[in-house]
Design a protein around this motif. Structure first.
Motif, short mmCIF file in Angstrom:
data_model
loop_
_atom_site.label_atom_id
_atom_site.label_comp_id
_atom_site.label_asym_id
_atom_site.label_seq_id
_atom_site.Cartn_x
_atom_site.Cartn_y
_atom_site.Cartn_z
N UNK A 7 0.83 -1.20 0.00
CA UNK A 7 0.00 0.00 0.00
C UNK A 7 0.87 1.25 0.00
N UNK A 8 1.88 1.27 0.88
CA UNK A 8 2.76 2.43 0.94
C UNK A 8 3.49 2.64 -0.37
N UNK A 9 3.97 1.53 -0.95
CA UNK A 9 4.71 1.62 -2.21
C UNK A 9 3.81 2.11 -3.34
N UNK A 10 2.60 1.56 -3.41
CA UNK A 10 1.66 1.96 -4.44
C UNK A 10 1.27 3.43 -4.28
N UNK A 11 1.04 3.85 -3.04
CA UNK A 11 0.68 5.25 -2.79
C UNK A 11 1.82 6.18 -3.17
N UNK A 12 3.08 5.77 -2.87
CA UNK A 12 4.22 6.60 -3.21
C UNK A 12 4.36 6.75 -4.72
N UNK A 13 4.14 5.64 -5.45
CA UNK A 13 4.22 5.68 -6.91
C UNK A 13 3.13 6.58 -7.48
N UNK A 14 1.91 6.47 -6.95
CA UNK A 14 0.82 7.31 -7.42
C UNK A 14 1.05 8.78 -7.07
N UNK A 15 1.62 9.03 -5.89
CA UNK A 15 1.91 10.40 -5.49
C UNK A 15 2.87 11.05 -6.48
N UNK A 16 3.88 10.32 -6.88
CA UNK A 16 4.83 10.87 -7.86
C UNK A 16 4.13 11.16 -9.18
N UNK A 17 3.22 10.26 -9.59
CA UNK A 17 2.51 10.47 -10.85
C UNK A 17 1.61 11.70 -10.78
N UNK A 18 0.89 11.86 -9.66
CA UNK A 18 0.01 13.02 -9.50
C UNK A 18 0.81 14.31 -9.49
N UNK A 19 1.97 14.27 -8.84
CA UNK A 19 2.81 15.48 -8.81
C UNK A 19 3.32 15.82 -10.21
#
Length: 510
Positions: A7-19
């Motif tokens: 979950x943390x890894x997926x959220x971090x990857x998505x956060x980078x994409x949104x940024x």
């Protein structure tokens, strides 16, 4: 533990994409805003212009792969971010940062998140008047000539739910318009309800101005009629039509499509000579359709070379500038067309505040230039955009009108500019006294716009009442693209009623 790390890894990857998406939005929107800056003189539109630029920059990117991943985490998929682009991105990023255990910005506060919707509501009121009926969507009604002489009829329209009336300046005269307006003002003063007056300039629309025929003017599939620049002195052997466009025949060529009366007759140009073009009917209802003077026709793909404001429009503006609450601008295709309308109105208005404008979107070029048209219009005065589905469907092709009307709704919501959903709304009810199932569904879909327009017909008052009730029902279930999760009354019998004085749980346990 493994799922927590995932979950943390997926959220971090998505956060980078949104940024990354947000960075592109900021970069690309800056260029758009710079290009519009000369037109942006109105502080009330500053936030709308900025958000429009953000939305265009957002939609320049393909977000389709990102959306299901965000939804799987219970987050916004950005599919309803039209009125608040940066706030939506920032809200998603703030939650992703917390899921990823990373530093991130705080969530936007509730006021900032709803500011775009509030701005759109203010612009709706600025154009169509304050809400006095408790509906999300206003009703606009095209007045027939009868409205000049029948004051009770006008009062009935307003009392039934008309928030605004439209006078089509392509028809009638200033004396007739003045009588219509007097009856509207009298109805509002007598308490029938608030009602504004939109005066819609005719613009450079091709219209039939003269018809000569040896017999009936009813056209069936396969029939041929003639289009001429000058009507022949001798009696024609076939139906012959003259338009309001000078030297039109010389611009035609065989194979071009031609549509009459919002596409009710579809035809093609079969032969062109020095003095006439022969037109063959290809599509029309089985019993045919009569040609009538004043009906419009379209020749998609042909530039008629007409000015955006005709000589007749300039004469009509002398009256419109002094009497209308709202001005309709037909066939605007370039920002310069809107600027010209604004200059002509200013010349006639003097120190009085500018009237709100309604831009009618009727051609593919107007669709392509819509962001610039909005910036020029709303940058100077309150603005609404009309989806003129009659001309637009003919010009685009009927297969595209559903797609394009959705895109116009999205773009205008991003700009905080109200939309008018127009052409053939409840046409069967207005004309015949009974709606079809398809047009009732169309009218329900129209609730997502800020205003719905009805055309004139013998059952207009009944149609206003029907539409008023339908829009109120839809308000419980839909706001723009967002479903409203009100209780589903149709299946309320599935749940036992709560006992008086007891809780729902107690009633269920019993």
């Amino acid at each position: 533990m493994a799922s927590h790390v995932t979950l943390e890894s997926d959220a971090a990857d998505l956060l980078a994409a949104v940024r990354r998406v947000r960075a592109v939005v900021i970069e690309r929107s800056a260029g758009l805003l710079a290009g519009w800056s000369a037109a942006l003189d109105r502080p009330a539109f500053a936030a709308g212009a900025t958000n429009l630029a953000h939305y265009l920059a957002l939609r320049s990117q393909d977000l389709s792969a990102l959306q299901p991943r965000l939804a799987a985490l219970g987050l916004s998929s950005l599919g309803r971010s039209e009125s608040r682009v940066l706030e939506s991105l920032d809200a998603v990023a703030a939650t992703l940062a917390r899921l990823a255990g990373a530093d991130g910005p705080p969530h936007p506060d509730r006021a900032a998140f709803g500011a775009g919707a509030a701005a759109l509501a203010r612009e709706q009121a600025a154009v169509f008047g304050p809400d006095g009926r408790g509906r999300l969507t206003r009703i606009l009604v095209t007045l027939p000539a009868r409205a000049a002489e029948d004051a009770p009829f006008v009062a009935d329209l307003v009392a039934a739910g008309a928030d605004c009336v439209r006078i089509n300046c392509a028809h009638d005269s200033a004396a007739t318009w003045a009588a219509m307006i007097a009856n509207v003002r009298a109805a509002t003063a007598a308490g029938a309800g608030a009602c504004r007056v939109l005066m819609d300039l005719g613009g450079p629309k091709c219209r039939i101005v003269e018809i000569a025929a040896p017999g009936t003017t009813r056209l069936l599939r396969g029939d041929v009629f003639a289009l001429v620049d000058r009507m022949p002195r001798t009696a024609p052997r076939r139906i012959t039509v003259r338009s309001n466009v000078d030297d039109l025949v010389s611009r035609l060529r065989p194979g071009l499509p031609l549509y009459v009366d919002d596409g009710r007759i579809g035809a093609s140009i079969e032969e062109v000579s020095a003095d006439r073009a022969l037109i063959r009917v290809e599509t029309v209802r089985s019993k045919g359709l009569k040609l009538r003077v004043d009906k419009g026709f379209n020749i998609p793909g042909l530039d008629l070379g007409q000015p955006a404001i005709t000589d007749k429009d300039l004469i009509d503006l002398d009256f419109v500038a002094g009497h209308a609450d709202i001005v309709g601008c037909s066939f605007a295709q370039h920002p310069a067309d809107v600027a010209l309308m604004q200059r002509e109105l200013t010349l006639r208005r003097g120190d009085r505040p500018p009237q709100p404008l309604v831009l009618k979107i009727e051609t593919p070029l107007a669709v392509r230039n819509l962001p610039e048209l909005i910036a020029q219009g709303a940058g100077r005065q309150p603005l609404a955009v009309m989806i003129a589905r009659g001309d637009l469907a003919v010009e685009l092709g009927f297969g595209r009108i559903g797609e394009v009307q959705e895109q116009i709704l999205w773009l205008c919501e991003a700009a905080h500019v109200p939309v008018v959903w127009a052409t053939q709304v409840l046409a069967g009810l207005v004309a015949e006294g009974a709606p079809s199932r398809a047009e009732a569904t169309d009218a329900a879909m129209a609730q997502r716009a800020e205003c719905v327009m009805l055309n004139k017909g013998p059952y207009l008052v009944e149609a206003v009442r029907f539409l008023d009730d339908l829009l109120r029902r839809m308000d419980r279930h839909q706001h723009k693209k967002t479903p409203q999760l009100a209780a589903l009354d149709a299946w309320s019998a599935l749940w036992p009623p709560a006992r008086a004085g007891g809780s729902d749980r107690e009633a269920t346990d019993a």
